[in-house]
Design an enzyme around this catalytic site. Sequence first.
Site, PDB file in Angstrom:
ATOM      1  N   ASN A   1      40.937  37.468  43.077  1.00  0.00           N
ATOM      2  CA  ASN A   1      42.166  37.457  43.881  1.00  0.00           C
ATOM      3  C   ASN A   1      42.038  38.502  44.994  1.00  0.00           C
ATOM      4  O   ASN A   1      42.104  39.698  44.727  1.00  0.00           O
ATOM      5  CB  ASN A   1      43.349  37.773  42.960  1.00  0.00           C
TER       6      ASN A   1
ATOM      7  N   CYS B   1      50.399  39.519  48.517  1.00  0.00           N
ATOM      8  CA  CYS B   1      49.494  38.355  48.625  1.00  0.00           C
ATOM      9  C   CYS B   1      50.016  37.294  49.584  1.00  0.00           C
ATOM     10  O   CYS B   1      49.252  36.491  50.110  1.00  0.00           O
ATOM     11  CB  CYS B   1      49.271  37.731  47.253  1.00  0.00           C
TER      12      CYS B   1
ATOM     13  N   HIS C   1      47.011  30.176  47.408  1.00  0.00           N
ATOM     14  CA  HIS C   1      46.581  31.557  47.136  1.00  0.00           C
ATOM     15  C   HIS C   1      45.724  31.549  45.884  1.00  0.00           C
ATOM     16  O   HIS C   1      46.026  30.853  44.906  1.00  0.00           O
ATOM     17  CB  HIS C   1      47.822  32.441  46.953  1.00  0.00           C
TER      18      HIS C   1
HETATM   19  O1  UT7 Z   1      48.575  37.445  43.401  1.00  0.00           O
HETATM   20  C1  UT7 Z   1      49.496  37.561  42.338  1.00  0.00           C
HETATM   21  C2  UT7 Z   1      48.857  38.425  41.312  1.00  0.00           C
HETATM   22  N1  UT7 Z   1      48.849  38.110  39.954  1.00  0.00           N
HETATM   23  C3  UT7 Z   1      48.713  36.935  39.319  1.00  0.00           C
HETATM   24  O2  UT7 Z   1      48.747  35.873  39.828  1.00  0.00           O
HETATM   25  C4  UT7 Z   1      48.510  37.020  37.859  1.00  0.00           C
HETATM   26  C5  UT7 Z   1      49.233  35.956  37.094  1.00  0.00           C
HETATM   27  N2  UT7 Z   1      48.939  36.078  35.708  1.00  0.00           N
HETATM   28  C6  UT7 Z   1      47.747  35.704  35.169  1.00  0.00           C
HETATM   29  O3  UT7 Z   1      46.860  35.263  35.876  1.00  0.00           O
HETATM   30  C7  UT7 Z   1      47.579  35.786  33.664  1.00  0.00           C
HETATM   31  O4  UT7 Z   1      48.821  36.084  33.086  1.00  0.00           O
HETATM   32  C8  UT7 Z   1      46.528  36.846  33.226  1.00  0.00           C
HETATM   33  C9  UT7 Z   1      45.131  36.357  33.608  1.00  0.00           C
HETATM   34  C10 UT7 Z   1      46.816  38.181  33.857  1.00  0.00           C
HETATM   35  C11 UT7 Z   1      46.571  36.992  31.714  1.00  0.00           C
HETATM   36  O5  UT7 Z   1      46.346  35.738  31.088  1.00  0.00           O
HETATM   37  P1  UT7 Z   1      47.300  35.255  29.902  1.00  0.00           P
HETATM   38  O6  UT7 Z   1      46.763  33.974  29.430  1.00  0.00           O
HETATM   39  O7  UT7 Z   1      48.710  35.300  30.430  1.00  0.00           O
HETATM   40  O8  UT7 Z   1      47.051  36.355  28.815  1.00  0.00           O
HETATM   41  P2  UT7 Z   1      48.128  37.313  28.106  1.00  0.00           P
HETATM   42  O9  UT7 Z   1      48.598  38.359  29.040  1.00  0.00           O
HETATM   43  O10 UT7 Z   1      49.129  36.462  27.393  1.00  0.00           O
HETATM   44  O11 UT7 Z   1      47.228  37.989  26.991  1.00  0.00           O
HETATM   45  C12 UT7 Z   1      46.673  37.250  25.921  1.00  0.00           C
HETATM   46  C13 UT7 Z   1      45.770  38.166  25.124  1.00  0.00           C
HETATM   47  C14 UT7 Z   1      46.418  39.500  24.766  1.00  0.00           C
HETATM   48  O12 UT7 Z   1      45.960  39.866  23.483  1.00  0.00           O
HETATM   49  P3  UT7 Z   1      46.876  39.614  22.192  1.00  0.00           P
HETATM   50  O13 UT7 Z   1      48.146  40.383  22.434  1.00  0.00           O
HETATM   51  O14 UT7 Z   1      47.115  38.135  22.137  1.00  0.00           O
HETATM   52  O15 UT7 Z   1      46.056  40.129  21.080  1.00  0.00           O
HETATM   53  C15 UT7 Z   1      45.828  40.469  25.788  1.00  0.00           C
HETATM   54  O16 UT7 Z   1      45.755  41.797  25.295  1.00  0.00           O
HETATM   55  O17 UT7 Z   1      44.614  38.488  25.902  1.00  0.00           O
HETATM   56  C16 UT7 Z   1      44.434  39.897  25.929  1.00  0.00           C
HETATM   57  N3  UT7 Z   1      43.803  40.266  27.189  1.00  0.00           N
HETATM   58  C17 UT7 Z   1      42.464  40.248  27.336  1.00  0.00           C
HETATM   59  N4  UT7 Z   1      41.467  39.960  26.491  1.00  0.00           N
HETATM   60  C18 UT7 Z   1      40.200  40.038  26.956  1.00  0.00           C
HETATM   61  C19 UT7 Z   1      44.370  40.604  28.369  1.00  0.00           C
HETATM   62  N5  UT7 Z   1      43.414  40.836  29.290  1.00  0.00           N
HETATM   63  C20 UT7 Z   1      42.221  40.613  28.673  1.00  0.00           C
HETATM   64  C21 UT7 Z   1      40.897  40.696  29.106  1.00  0.00           C
HETATM   65  N6  UT7 Z   1      39.921  40.394  28.214  1.00  0.00           N
HETATM   66  N7  UT7 Z   1      40.556  41.015  30.377  1.00  0.00           N
END
Ligand code: UT7
Length: 333
Positions: free
Chosen positions: A290, A117, A260
């Site tokens: 993204n 990225c 970004h």
């Molecule tokens: O260009 C660089 C590329 N990447 C990034 O910049 C990504 C950076 N990270 C992020 O943007 C965030 O970490 C995410 C959007 C990927 C995830 O958000 P989060 O607030 O960190 O969520 P999490 O990974 O802590 O997950 C929280 C919950 C989990 O469930 P439990 O374990 O609490 O029951 C996940 O399984 O949300 C669940 N989850 C979802 N639920 C519904 C993860 N993805 C989804 C989804 N829909 N798409």
Amino acid sequence: MNSIVSKISGTGHYVPSHVVTNEELCKRVDTTDEWIRERTGIKERRIGDPKQDFPSYMATQAAKMALEEAKLSPNEIDFILFSVTIPDFLFPNTASLIQENLGMTHQCPSLDINAACSGYVYGMVVADALIKTGAYKNILLIGSELTSRFNNWEDRSSCILFGDGAGATIISRTEGNPKEVGILKHILGSDPTKKDALILRAGGSRIPITKEILDNKENFVTMDGQSVFKAAVKTLASQCEFVLRESNTTHDQVDWFIPHQANLRIIEAVGDRFKFPKEKVIINVDQYANTSSASIPIAISEAVKDKRIKRGQLLLLATFGAGLTSGALAIRY
Ligand code: UT7
């Protein structure tokens, strides 16, 4: 005292016509529109036509728009720098395919950059250095990404995040006071201790594609979202601070913050820290998700076209991505 400096002389972008909304993704994976909007700010993304929207094709469309804006013909470009994460082919490089698509008939060096990225910001620093050698006048810098190719469409934590598109910028030679025009200050970084946080393991020389790899879906991106999120906020904030401090710029002198576009929460966390009013932060993650190294040049091109960005304004660009690569720079438009 005046010396050779870089200026942005043209901008262009291309996004595939096919819009995929959050609602549509709900049919593929266990997610909701509400979750995606709240956690990422994404409403929809563009997904490329697999028969047409290769990185080289999208890049060519964006480049044509940038050439028109700069009033340059393809043969006036003397270097192509192309940022891509998953190229058209492993080799030859994609920059040379773009050169062919543009119908260039002269010898023009064409180079791919892979900093994920962060490739566009890396590319801008490389272009600026090439311009300052005095050997090049007009460098075509493009970020183009068909992220839908590396998405695991069964993994809800990553497939909702990415979108396809391309953004192009022409960096041209001019003269001026380097403290006032061109790139005023930059910083680039990389933290390989976190390389496993965002990676596509298979398909290169180390882990070739086999039936087992395909069965286990190891030919797609894997990401530790939280770890990338935390690193992104911390790094973006410290690098923006460095660039502002080292260029003797105060926050209110920045006309546009163009980060970004990975997650609106990351952008807001960094924007709040520098007290950039929301109106000074350029956002496209809601529309395009993204788009990796295309996100910043698409945002710049759109803002130039709708006249938010005007000549003489100060832009602060900041990025991060797999590697974990990162970078920030202040440039006078
Ligand atoms: O260009 C660089 C590329 N990447 C990034 O910049 C990504 C950076 N990270 C992020 O943007 C965030 O970490 C995410 C959007 C990927 C995830 O958000 P989060 O607030 O960190 O969520 P999490 O990974 O802590 O997950 C929280 C919950 C989990 O469930 P439990 O374990 O609490 O029951 C996940 O399984 O949300 C669940 N989850 C979802 N639920 C519904 C993860 N993805 C989804 C989804 N829909 N798409």
